[in-house]
Design an enzyme around this catalytic site. Structure first.
Site, PDB file in Angstrom:
ATOM      1  N   PHE B 124       7.718 -63.191  32.401  1.00 33.42           N
ATOM      2  CA  PHE B 124       7.072 -64.280  31.671  1.00 33.42           C
ATOM      3  C   PHE B 124       8.123 -65.364  31.418  1.00 33.42           C
ATOM      4  O   PHE B 124       9.226 -65.083  30.943  1.00 33.42           O
ATOM      5  CB  PHE B 124       6.455 -63.793  30.359  1.00 33.42           C
ATOM      6  CG  PHE B 124       5.614 -64.865  29.709  1.00 33.42           C
ATOM      7  CD1 PHE B 124       4.385 -65.225  30.245  1.00 33.42           C
ATOM      8  CD2 PHE B 124       6.087 -65.558  28.610  1.00 33.42           C
ATOM      9  CE1 PHE B 124       3.630 -66.247  29.681  1.00 33.42           C
ATOM     10  CE2 PHE B 124       5.329 -66.584  28.036  1.00 33.42           C
ATOM     11  CZ  PHE B 124       4.105 -66.924  28.568  1.00 33.42           C
ATOM     12  N   ASP B 196      10.602 -56.244  27.066  1.00 35.69           N
ATOM     13  CA  ASP B 196       9.594 -57.092  26.438  1.00 35.69           C
ATOM     14  C   ASP B 196       8.258 -56.350  26.518  1.00 35.69           C
ATOM     15  O   ASP B 196       7.773 -56.054  27.618  1.00 35.69           O
ATOM     16  CB  ASP B 196       9.533 -58.441  27.180  1.00 35.69           C
ATOM     17  CG  ASP B 196       8.490 -59.389  26.587  1.00 35.69           C
ATOM     18  OD1 ASP B 196       7.587 -58.925  25.876  1.00 35.69           O
ATOM     19  OD2 ASP B 196       8.578 -60.597  26.873  1.00 35.69           O
ATOM     20  N   TYR B 221       0.167 -60.902  18.568  1.00 35.21           N
ATOM     21  CA  TYR B 221      -1.161 -61.528  18.699  1.00 35.21           C
ATOM     22  C   TYR B 221      -1.975 -61.087  19.898  1.00 35.21           C
ATOM     23  O   TYR B 221      -3.068 -61.592  20.110  1.00 35.21           O
ATOM     24  CB  TYR B 221      -1.057 -63.056  18.660  1.00 35.21           C
ATOM     25  CG  TYR B 221      -0.156 -63.740  19.675  1.00 35.21           C
ATOM     26  CD1 TYR B 221      -0.565 -63.946  20.977  1.00 35.21           C
ATOM     27  CD2 TYR B 221       1.086 -64.208  19.304  1.00 35.21           C
ATOM     28  CE1 TYR B 221       0.252 -64.596  21.886  1.00 35.21           C
ATOM     29  CE2 TYR B 221       1.921 -64.860  20.198  1.00 35.21           C
ATOM     30  CZ  TYR B 221       1.502 -65.055  21.483  1.00 35.21           C
ATOM     31  OH  TYR B 221       2.311 -65.697  22.380  1.00 35.21           O
ATOM     32  N   LYS B 222      -1.475 -60.148  20.682  1.00 36.25           N
ATOM     33  CA  LYS B 222      -2.265 -59.665  21.809  1.00 36.25           C
ATOM     34  C   LYS B 222      -2.967 -58.363  21.400  1.00 36.25           C
ATOM     35  O   LYS B 222      -3.954 -58.394  20.678  1.00 36.25           O
ATOM     36  CB  LYS B 222      -1.362 -59.492  23.026  1.00 36.25           C
ATOM     37  CG  LYS B 222      -0.788 -60.832  23.518  1.00 36.25           C
ATOM     38  CD  LYS B 222       0.152 -60.644  24.697  1.00 36.25           C
ATOM     39  CE  LYS B 222       0.840 -61.937  25.089  1.00 36.25           C
ATOM     40  NZ  LYS B 222      -0.070 -62.900  25.740  1.00 36.25           N
ATOM     41  N   ARG B 370      -7.835 -63.236  35.607  1.00 35.41           N
ATOM     42  CA  ARG B 370      -7.252 -62.113  34.880  1.00 35.41           C
ATOM     43  C   ARG B 370      -8.278 -61.559  33.885  1.00 35.41           C
ATOM     44  O   ARG B 370      -8.872 -62.324  33.117  1.00 35.41           O
ATOM     45  CB  ARG B 370      -6.002 -62.617  34.147  1.00 35.41           C
ATOM     46  CG  ARG B 370      -4.995 -61.584  33.800  1.00 35.41           C
ATOM     47  CD  ARG B 370      -3.757 -62.225  33.161  1.00 35.41           C
ATOM     48  NE  ARG B 370      -4.057 -62.816  31.871  1.00 35.41           N
ATOM     49  CZ  ARG B 370      -3.125 -63.140  30.963  1.00 35.41           C
ATOM     50  NH1 ARG B 370      -1.830 -62.959  31.226  1.00 35.41           N
ATOM     51  NH2 ARG B 370      -3.471 -63.659  29.818  1.00 35.41           N
TER      52      ARG B 370
END
Lengths: 411, 411
Positions: B124, B196, B221-222, B370
């Protein structure tokens, strides 16, 4: 001065109606808005809406549809006029500490060849800690902290200093430094200046552009009423923006964050100071809190702030029982922020006794009682009642037996 | 596979009741919880309470009386069991980007003499940007980024590498890396490892302690459902904690923050990774969101996640009209996170058409559709309906005329 005078002052107060925009608890006199601002009513509904509707119902689409992505800029631009900044120079992000790291790095890179960061012994500690952290990382050849007493700043502005890092209003004493003069003197020696506005933004007129300031940071949760731990802000003068770099180069500061390039390319604006994804709930709270300022003249805030503090001092002096309370702040209101510090051997215990009786003041080690005045919601009657409670506490020695300890007191 | 099979799968789902703990919008199938988790009902009441009661009524006193000061530790300890960490190693703070800067600096100091940070080309971007920022600040003698393709990591684990920085689940393809094996191979060469967990924490079993991981960061937040831009977390293995330092040395990481010393002295615990004052509202939201996990076995989450994705693939394969949709993720569920990526020439337009019809998926440049599966609130019926909508969109060419542009899409 008698109670009729107090009533007259409140009656003449042009900011009096602003108090209704805050949700203040009953039976409480809040003189600690310089630690944590009170809750604006608009924040409650905004936060509920962001949580339930924007996040809950609209989910990921709100990044675009509710402009979450624009919040750092939008909030920055709302803060800009409060601190005397034209557009495109202020952005809301992270904490003061993190933002100082970005600006210190930027300033040291701009001023290559110099390594010293001059600050004051009594600056708010986190400001000094961030310099120490950068110094440990880079080595003292590239960054070293030099501390002086507040009254000796001018004579230490020599041409080996890279950065002058000052807090405009001292967190303990409320002493207000002369931004215009110190910035000008620093510039004459080729020194870049970073001002910390934690205790001045929203408390008094700040003129960043007019004073030709290079960089500044400030706090969302004191006089701007954004809520506990609200995001901070930073300012970078337009003239520096094409030359600066900052090392916390997260994806939100990228020129095209959503291109997902492997190579960082910083945004060609104040946006390069963004780093990771901001808290939308926290930043929306601050955004709503700032709407309180829309019709407010900062000169009115300053005039009332001075009047509130002067009345407080006069009332304290009028009570013989408060003779042991020694004013640590200056009596000269021009050189003061929006708070008063008094020293007393029993400062901590007195502070706790005041809080027990509904007067929320603050204690700062070793012996300081701190009273903050927030003109948007503090009345002259609050001041009158607070001093009377103080008299009550001191004369009846309610503070004789401290029942609290120091652990965990927060600025 | 027919609809009866789907109904049977939902009936047998041990996590089915968890869905009631979330506030999901009507007429929406949400397959983007890997970008932004849905709203847990408990968060609404908690945030309202923090704003109105704790902040509004109790004001500054809540730092102690409502334990605001303990939130970073408390939230960290709630996350710890989800990522296989014993107590005292996880803390909630700042963003992933900021936390990576702290850990990269720590790792490079621990591994003095080596400068290379090895990562993958397709990591990312913010992870790579933070290395680049540190590299620009320190110079390439002290920090330089080396990128390889994901499949060649092992052969690049040489003894000149200081730090291996990997994301456990690839944000585009959902490819799951072997944490145990890669960490072990890295250690054999004296390389420290930072993982990560943005796309793995809460999505599948993570075993930081068992894998002997050195450092990790992750996202609130995921899959942890803490709300947009929720604070992140970091992990530092106990064995490193007395030796490490980090440069973002703000006052919350001080051994005694409230002594207001001018000299920084780092806390002798994971707390040294705190920096500035955290957002209490944002962190309280995450704290409440984590209570959803109390009775959840992460092995059940993983089993359901794999089943949801396998059903999705099987259904896509069963429709001839979806032949142009090519699976970019592996079919081998063991090597996958909790998301599926499909490539399609019209991926962006299809994604927008799906969203218009209430199926929230995500587009990633250049041509990836996705779909994320969040077992706490995604049902098999959701998957069934999503694939049917996809068929509808593709067969009726609803995507032929894209009416949106790329600006502002957020992970």
């Amino acid at each position: 001065m008698n109670f009729d005078d107090i009533v007259a002052l409140d009656k003449a107060d042009v900011l009096a109606s602003k108090r209704d925009e805050f949700d203040l608890p009953a039976n409480t006199i809040y003189l600690d808005g310089n630690s944590l601002g009170a809750l604006p009513k608009s924040v409650k509904s905004r936060v509920a809406q962001v949580v339930s509707e924007q996040w809950g119902s609209h989910l990921i689409r709100s990044w675009n549809d509710h402009q979450w992505i624009d919040l750092p800029t939008q909030v920055g631009e709302k803060i800009a006029p409060i601190i005397g900044a034209e557009k495109g120079q202020v952005i809301c992000c992270d904490s003061i500490s993190i933002n100082l790291f970005k600006l210190l790095s930027s300033a040291l890179i701009l001023n290559t060849g110099r390594s010293k960061v001059l600050s004051t012994q009594d600056n708010f500690p986190t400001d000094l800690y961030m310099v120490q952290g950068l110094s440990d990382l880079l080595g003292t050849d590239l960054c070293q902290l030099k501390l002086v007493e507040e009254q000796y700043i001018e004579q230490h502005l020599t041409d080996d200093i890279a950065v002058l890092l000052l807090t405009q209003v001292n967190f303990r004493t409320g002493k207000l430094l002369n931004m215009q003069k110190l910035t000008e003197l620093a510039h004459k020696k080729g020194i870049l200046v970073i001002w910390d506005l934690a205790h001045s933004a929203g408390a008094l007129p700040v003129e960043l552009d007019k004073c030709n300031v290079d960089f500044a940071v400030g706090c969302g949760y004191k006089y701007l009423n954004g809520g506990p731990g609200s995001p901070a802000f930073l300012y970078v003068a337009k003239r520096h923006q094409s030359a600066v770099k900052q090392p916390l180069s997260g994806w939100m500061g990228h020129a095209k964050p959503f291109a997902f390039d492997a190579q960082y390319e910083c945004a060609a604006s104040i946006n390069q100071y963004l780093c990771g994804t901001p808290s939308v709930i926290a930043m929306s709270a601050l955004d709503a809190a700032l709407d309180v300022w829309e019709s407010v003249k900062i000169s009115d805030v300053r005039a009332k702030s001075i009047a509130l503090a002067d009345v407080f001092i006069a009332l304290v002096h009028s009570h013989a029982s408060l003779a042991d309370l020694r004013l640590s702040s200056t009596e000269d209101s021009i050189q003061r922020g929006s708070q008063l510090a008094f020293s007393h051997n029993h400062a901590f215990a007195i502070c706790q006794a005041l809080i027990e009786k509904g007067v929320i003041a603050d204690f700062r080690a070793p012996n300081i009682l701190r009273f903050g005045f927030t003109p948007l919601y503090t009345s002259f009657e609050d001041v009158w009642n607070a001093v009377n409670t103080l008299v009550d506490v001191v004369t009846t020695k309610l503070y004789a037996e401290p029942r609290f300890n120091l652990a965990g007191k927060v600025t």
